[in-house]
Write a protein that holds these residues in place. Structure first.
Motif, PDB file in Angstrom:
ATOM      1  N   PHE A   1      -5.345 -27.422  31.673  1.00 20.75           N
ATOM      2  CA  PHE A   1      -6.723 -27.860  31.878  1.00 20.75           C
ATOM      3  C   PHE A   1      -7.335 -28.258  30.542  1.00 20.75           C
ATOM      4  N   ARG A   2      -8.502 -28.882  30.648  1.00 26.23           N
ATOM      5  CA  ARG A   2      -9.296 -29.270  29.488  1.00 26.23           C
ATOM      6  C   ARG A   2     -10.667 -28.639  29.656  1.00 26.23           C
ATOM      7  N   VAL A   3     -11.206 -28.092  28.565  1.00 21.85           N
ATOM      8  CA  VAL A   3     -12.520 -27.469  28.608  1.00 21.85           C
ATOM      9  C   VAL A   3     -13.328 -27.932  27.395  1.00 21.85           C
ATOM     10  N   SER A   4     -14.623 -28.166  27.618  1.00 24.43           N
ATOM     11  CA  SER A   4     -15.535 -28.448  26.510  1.00 24.43           C
ATOM     12  C   SER A   4     -16.284 -27.161  26.209  1.00 24.43           C
TER      13      SER A   4
ATOM     14  N   GLY B   1      -7.335  -7.494  29.966  1.00 23.99           N
ATOM     15  CA  GLY B   1      -6.148  -6.771  29.531  1.00 23.99           C
ATOM     16  C   GLY B   1      -4.847  -7.534  29.658  1.00 23.99           C
ATOM     17  N   SER B   2      -4.854  -8.712  30.295  1.00 23.19           N
ATOM     18  CA  SER B   2      -3.624  -9.498  30.415  1.00 23.19           C
ATOM     19  C   SER B   2      -3.162  -9.968  29.041  1.00 23.19           C
ATOM     20  N   THR B   3      -1.843  -9.979  28.846  1.00 25.01           N
ATOM     21  CA  THR B   3      -1.278 -10.599  27.654  1.00 25.01           C
ATOM     22  C   THR B   3      -0.934 -12.024  28.056  1.00 25.01           C
ATOM     23  N   VAL B   4      -1.526 -12.987  27.349  1.00 26.68           N
ATOM     24  CA  VAL B   4      -1.459 -14.384  27.755  1.00 26.68           C
ATOM     25  C   VAL B   4      -0.871 -15.213  26.618  1.00 26.68           C
ATOM     26  N   THR B   5       0.030 -16.124  26.968  1.00 26.95           N
ATOM     27  CA  THR B   5       0.591 -17.055  25.992  1.00 26.95           C
ATOM     28  C   THR B   5       0.209 -18.473  26.407  1.00 26.95           C
ATOM     29  N   ILE B   6      -0.382 -19.210  25.457  1.00 28.32           N
ATOM     30  CA  ILE B   6      -0.841 -20.574  25.725  1.00 28.32           C
ATOM     31  C   ILE B   6      -0.405 -21.517  24.611  1.00 28.32           C
ATOM     32  N   THR B   7      -0.418 -22.800  24.922  1.00 30.31           N
ATOM     33  CA  THR B   7      -0.435 -23.835  23.889  1.00 30.31           C
ATOM     34  C   THR B   7      -1.785 -24.521  24.030  1.00 30.31           C
ATOM     35  N   TYR B   8      -2.287 -25.057  22.921  1.00 28.78           N
ATOM     36  CA  TYR B   8      -3.613 -25.670  22.962  1.00 28.78           C
ATOM     37  C   TYR B   8      -3.738 -26.722  21.873  1.00 28.78           C
ATOM     38  N   THR B   9      -4.670 -27.630  22.093  1.00 29.50           N
ATOM     39  CA  THR B   9      -5.093 -28.584  21.076  1.00 29.50           C
ATOM     40  C   THR B   9      -6.609 -28.595  21.087  1.00 29.50           C
ATOM     41  N   LEU B  10      -7.203 -28.348  19.918  1.00 30.59           N
ATOM     42  CA  LEU B  10      -8.650 -28.291  19.763  1.00 30.59           C
ATOM     43  C   LEU B  10      -9.106 -29.551  19.044  1.00 30.59           C
ATOM     44  N   THR B  11     -10.032 -30.299  19.665  1.00 37.45           N
ATOM     45  CA  THR B  11     -10.513 -31.549  19.074  1.00 37.45           C
ATOM     46  C   THR B  11     -12.038 -31.566  19.025  1.00 37.45           C
ATOM     47  N   LEU B  12     -12.560 -32.444  18.157  1.00 38.42           N
ATOM     48  CA  LEU B  12     -14.002 -32.657  18.037  1.00 38.42           C
ATOM     49  C   LEU B  12     -14.422 -33.795  18.954  1.00 38.42           C
ATOM     50  N   GLU B  13     -15.722 -34.005  19.073  1.00 42.18           N
ATOM     51  CA  GLU B  13     -16.261 -35.121  19.861  1.00 42.18           C
ATOM     52  C   GLU B  13     -15.654 -36.453  19.422  1.00 42.18           C
TER      53      GLU B  13
ATOM     54  N   PRO C   1     -17.460 -24.232   9.278  1.00 43.92           N
ATOM     55  CA  PRO C   1     -17.318 -25.698   9.303  1.00 43.92           C
ATOM     56  C   PRO C   1     -17.466 -26.309  10.700  1.00 43.92           C
ATOM     57  N   LEU C   2     -17.211 -25.525  11.754  1.00 42.09           N
ATOM     58  CA  LEU C   2     -17.322 -26.051  13.114  1.00 42.09           C
ATOM     59  C   LEU C   2     -18.609 -25.612  13.816  1.00 42.09           C
ATOM     60  N   ALA C   3     -19.518 -24.965  13.089  1.00 45.21           N
ATOM     61  CA  ALA C   3     -20.799 -24.556  13.675  1.00 45.21           C
ATOM     62  C   ALA C   3     -21.566 -25.794  14.129  1.00 45.21           C
ATOM     63  N   GLY C   4     -22.175 -25.690  15.288  1.00 46.60           N
ATOM     64  CA  GLY C   4     -22.972 -26.793  15.815  1.00 46.60           C
ATOM     65  C   GLY C   4     -22.166 -27.875  16.504  1.00 46.60           C
ATOM     66  N   GLN C   5     -20.872 -27.741  16.554  1.00 49.38           N
ATOM     67  CA  GLN C   5     -20.009 -28.775  17.136  1.00 49.38           C
ATOM     68  C   GLN C   5     -19.630 -28.428  18.574  1.00 49.38           C
ATOM     69  N   VAL C   6     -19.588 -29.439  19.426  1.00 53.51           N
ATOM     70  CA  VAL C   6     -18.989 -29.288  20.750  1.00 53.51           C
ATOM     71  C   VAL C   6     -17.497 -29.476  20.541  1.00 53.51           C
ATOM     72  N   LEU C   7     -16.726 -28.514  21.016  1.00 51.50           N
ATOM     73  CA  LEU C   7     -15.275 -28.542  20.843  1.00 51.50           C
ATOM     74  C   LEU C   7     -14.610 -28.827  22.185  1.00 51.50           C
ATOM     75  N   HIS C   8     -13.505 -29.548  22.140  1.00 48.13           N
ATOM     76  CA  HIS C   8     -12.742 -29.845  23.359  1.00 48.13           C
ATOM     77  C   HIS C   8     -11.368 -29.238  23.189  1.00 48.13           C
ATOM     78  N   CYS C   9     -10.910 -28.549  24.220  1.00 49.42           N
ATOM     79  CA  CYS C   9      -9.638 -27.857  24.128  1.00 49.42           C
ATOM     80  C   CYS C   9      -8.778 -28.207  25.336  1.00 49.42           C
ATOM     81  N   GLU C  10      -7.573 -28.689  25.060  1.00 53.44           N
ATOM     82  CA  GLU C  10      -6.576 -28.911  26.114  1.00 53.44           C
ATOM     83  C   GLU C  10      -5.623 -27.734  26.055  1.00 53.44           C
ATOM     84  N   VAL C  11      -5.436 -27.077  27.190  1.00 49.04           N
ATOM     85  CA  VAL C  11      -4.705 -25.813  27.229  1.00 49.04           C
ATOM     86  C   VAL C  11      -3.635 -25.852  28.316  1.00 49.04           C
ATOM     87  N   THR C  12      -2.479 -25.266  28.014  1.00 53.19           N
ATOM     88  CA  THR C  12      -1.460 -25.001  29.020  1.00 53.19           C
ATOM     89  C   THR C  12      -1.130 -23.517  28.946  1.00 53.19           C
TER      90      THR C  12
END
Length: 140
Positions: free
Chosen positions: A58-61, A6-18, A124-135
């Motif tokens: 943080f960064r998450v795969s 239920g938290s309202t969250v504001t982030i910036t992010y960058t989503l990248t491929l392998e 288009p991104l099905a089957g891909q491992v995605l990497h996300c850098e988030v603040t």
């Protein structure tokens, strides 16, 4: 305050491929605001945000099953060439179709045969491992 249901969250992010190719980024534009727990983000990203607080970076795969899913052979559809516009009869062309519930679907021509075209309706991104850098900017 930490991110929870239920938290309202504001982030910036960058989503990248392998490969390192950037798919999407909010760092040059508007930050993203969402309500945590309402499935407004990829499941893997929302899980990684749980328990974080404003100021955390943080960064998450994200594995395919927690992102856009695995690529499915069932999403490769053979279409009669007569249903494919002349200008789209080449690999890589994007087609729009209507799904069983009337929804608009996009597919990419992946092969052209003598009488049919194979159209890939996977995300288009099905089957891909995605990497996300988030603040995390704000949690309310």
């Amino acid at each position: 305050m930490i991110i929870s249901q239920g938290s309202t969250v504001t982030i910036t992010y960058t989503l990248t491929l392998e490969s390192g190719e950037t798919v999407e980024s909010s760092t040059d534009g508007e930050p993203l605001t969402y309500t945590h727990g309402e499935e407004q983000l990829l499941a893997g990203l929302e899980q990684a945000l749980a328990g974080k607080k404003a100021g955390d970076s943080f960064r998450v795969s994200i594995q395919p099953e927690d992102g856009y899913g695995a690529a499915s052979q069932d999403a490769l559809i053979e279409v009669p060439l007569s249903h494919v516009p002349e200008e789209a009869r080449q690999s890589g062309s994007v087609l729009t179709a209507v799904g069983p519930q009337g929804e608009e679907l996009q597919g990419v021509v992946s092969a052209i045969g003598e009488t049919t075209a194979t159209v890939d309706f996977n995300h288009p991104l099905a089957g891909q491992v995605l990497h996300c850098e988030v603040t995390v900017l704000r949690v309310e």
